[in-house]
Design a protein around this motif. Structure first.
Motif, PDB file in Angstrom:
ATOM      1  N   ASN A  56       0.841  -1.204   0.000  1.00 57.71           N
ATOM      2  CA  ASN A  56       0.000   0.000   0.000  1.00 57.71           C
ATOM      3  C   ASN A  56       0.866   1.239   0.000  1.00 57.71           C
ATOM      4  OD1 ASN A  56      -2.540  -1.011  -0.027  1.00 57.71           O
ATOM      5  ND2 ASN A  56      -2.971  -0.660   2.110  1.00 57.71           N
ATOM      6  N   ARG A  57       0.373   2.277  -0.635  1.00 58.99           N
ATOM      7  CA  ARG A  57       1.002   3.587  -0.553  1.00 58.99           C
ATOM      8  C   ARG A  57      -0.056   4.534  -0.016  1.00 58.99           C
ATOM      9  NH1 ARG A  57       3.258   6.411  -5.831  1.00 58.99           N
ATOM     10  NH2 ARG A  57       1.064   6.771  -6.152  1.00 58.99           N
ATOM     11  N   LEU A  58       0.179   5.058   1.178  1.00 58.85           N
ATOM     12  CA  LEU A  58      -0.791   5.902   1.851  1.00 58.85           C
ATOM     13  C   LEU A  58      -0.142   7.201   2.288  1.00 58.85           C
ATOM     14  CD1 LEU A  58      -2.296   3.162   4.158  1.00 58.85           C
ATOM     15  CD2 LEU A  58      -3.356   4.109   2.135  1.00 58.85           C
ATOM     16  N   LYS A  59      -0.946   8.230   2.408  1.00 57.55           N
ATOM     17  CA  LYS A  59      -0.478   9.506   2.938  1.00 57.55           C
ATOM     18  C   LYS A  59      -0.953   9.612   4.382  1.00 57.55           C
ATOM     19  CE  LYS A  59      -0.353  14.394   1.891  1.00 57.55           C
ATOM     20  NZ  LYS A  59      -0.728  15.431   0.947  1.00 57.55           N
ATOM     21  N   CYS A  60      -0.024   9.876   5.283  1.00 60.01           N
ATOM     22  CA  CYS A  60      -0.366   9.984   6.695  1.00 60.01           C
ATOM     23  C   CYS A  60      -1.194  11.252   6.913  1.00 60.01           C
ATOM     24  CB  CYS A  60       0.904  10.024   7.538  1.00 60.01           C
ATOM     25  SG  CYS A  60       0.581  10.240   9.299  1.00 60.01           S
ATOM     26  N   PRO A  61      -2.367  11.115   7.545  1.00 61.49           N
ATOM     27  CA  PRO A  61      -3.190  12.302   7.792  1.00 61.49           C
ATOM     28  C   PRO A  61      -2.613  13.210   8.874  1.00 61.49           C
ATOM     29  CG  PRO A  61      -4.230  10.368   8.735  1.00 61.49           C
ATOM     30  CD  PRO A  61      -3.020   9.890   7.982  1.00 61.49           C
ATOM     31  N   ASN A  62      -1.677  12.677   9.665  1.00 58.68           N
ATOM     32  CA  ASN A  62      -1.102  13.442  10.759  1.00 58.68           C
ATOM     33  C   ASN A  62       0.067  14.313  10.297  1.00 58.68           C
ATOM     34  OD1 ASN A  62      -0.999  14.160  13.522  1.00 58.68           O
ATOM     35  ND2 ASN A  62       0.686  12.739  13.843  1.00 58.68           N
ATOM     36  N   CYS A  63       1.068  13.703   9.637  1.00 57.67           N
ATOM     37  CA  CYS A  63       2.261  14.459   9.252  1.00 57.67           C
ATOM     38  C   CYS A  63       2.314  14.784   7.770  1.00 57.67           C
ATOM     39  CB  CYS A  63       3.531  13.709   9.673  1.00 57.67           C
ATOM     40  SG  CYS A  63       3.830  12.172   8.771  1.00 57.67           S
ATOM     41  N   GLY A  64       1.470  14.140   6.948  1.00 59.91           N
ATOM     42  CA  GLY A  64       1.411  14.448   5.523  1.00 59.91           C
ATOM     43  C   GLY A  64       2.441  13.720   4.675  1.00 59.91           C
ATOM     44  N   GLU A  65       3.275  12.877   5.284  1.00 60.14           N
ATOM     45  CA  GLU A  65       4.282  12.131   4.526  1.00 60.14           C
ATOM     46  C   GLU A  65       3.634  10.954   3.812  1.00 60.14           C
ATOM     47  OE1 GLU A  65       7.555  12.684   4.029  1.00 60.14           O
ATOM     48  OE2 GLU A  65       7.393  14.559   5.164  1.00 60.14           O
ATOM     49  N   GLU A  66       4.130  10.634   2.611  1.00 59.54           N
ATOM     50  CA  GLU A  66       3.663   9.473   1.878  1.00 59.54           C
ATOM     51  C   GLU A  66       4.463   8.265   2.332  1.00 59.54           C
ATOM     52  OE1 GLU A  66       4.032   8.448  -2.607  1.00 59.54           O
ATOM     53  OE2 GLU A  66       2.388   9.872  -2.334  1.00 59.54           O
ATOM     54  N   VAL A  67       3.772   7.194   2.701  1.00 66.15           N
ATOM     55  CA  VAL A  67       4.405   6.005   3.259  1.00 66.15           C
ATOM     56  C   VAL A  67       4.047   4.810   2.389  1.00 66.15           C
ATOM     57  CG1 VAL A  67       4.623   4.561   5.302  1.00 66.15           C
ATOM     58  CG2 VAL A  67       4.135   6.982   5.563  1.00 66.15           C
ATOM     59  N   ILE A  68       5.036   3.967   2.087  1.00 66.32           N
ATOM     60  CA  ILE A  68       4.806   2.729   1.350  1.00 66.32           C
ATOM     61  C   ILE A  68       4.963   1.573   2.323  1.00 66.32           C
ATOM     62  CG2 ILE A  68       5.585   1.242  -0.522  1.00 66.32           C
ATOM     63  CD1 ILE A  68       6.595   3.786  -1.917  1.00 66.32           C
TER      64      ILE A  68
END
Length: 77
Positions: A56-68
């Motif tokens: 999955n590739r998601l954007k953290c709603p807290n810090c805004g970083e894209e995480v894979i």
């Protein structure tokens, strides 16, 4: 705040989706879950139920970083 109030815009669709979600919630109740946390801020990004999940590739709603996230498989032992 939501952009669209679906309850008012399409109440028939809302009730259908709500009934489906409630049935899923009841069928998955009591199953093991795994939380995926953002590696940058440790915020819970996703909650997974038992089974196989692809990457999955998601954007953290807290810090805004894209995480894979890597694929994940967990079963009963």
């Amino acid at each position: 705040m939501p952009r669209v109030n679906i309850r008012e815009a399409d109440p028939v669709r809302y009730e259908k989706a709500r009934a489906e979600q409630e049935a899923l919630r009841e069928s998955l109740a009591g199953q093991h879950t795994v939380a995926r946390l953002c590696p940058f801020c440790c915020h819970k990004v996703e909650l997974l139920y038992r089974g196989s999940h692809g990457p999955n590739r998601l954007k953290c709603p807290n810090c805004g970083e894209e995480v894979i996230f890597p694929p994940l498989t967990f079963r009963r032992s």
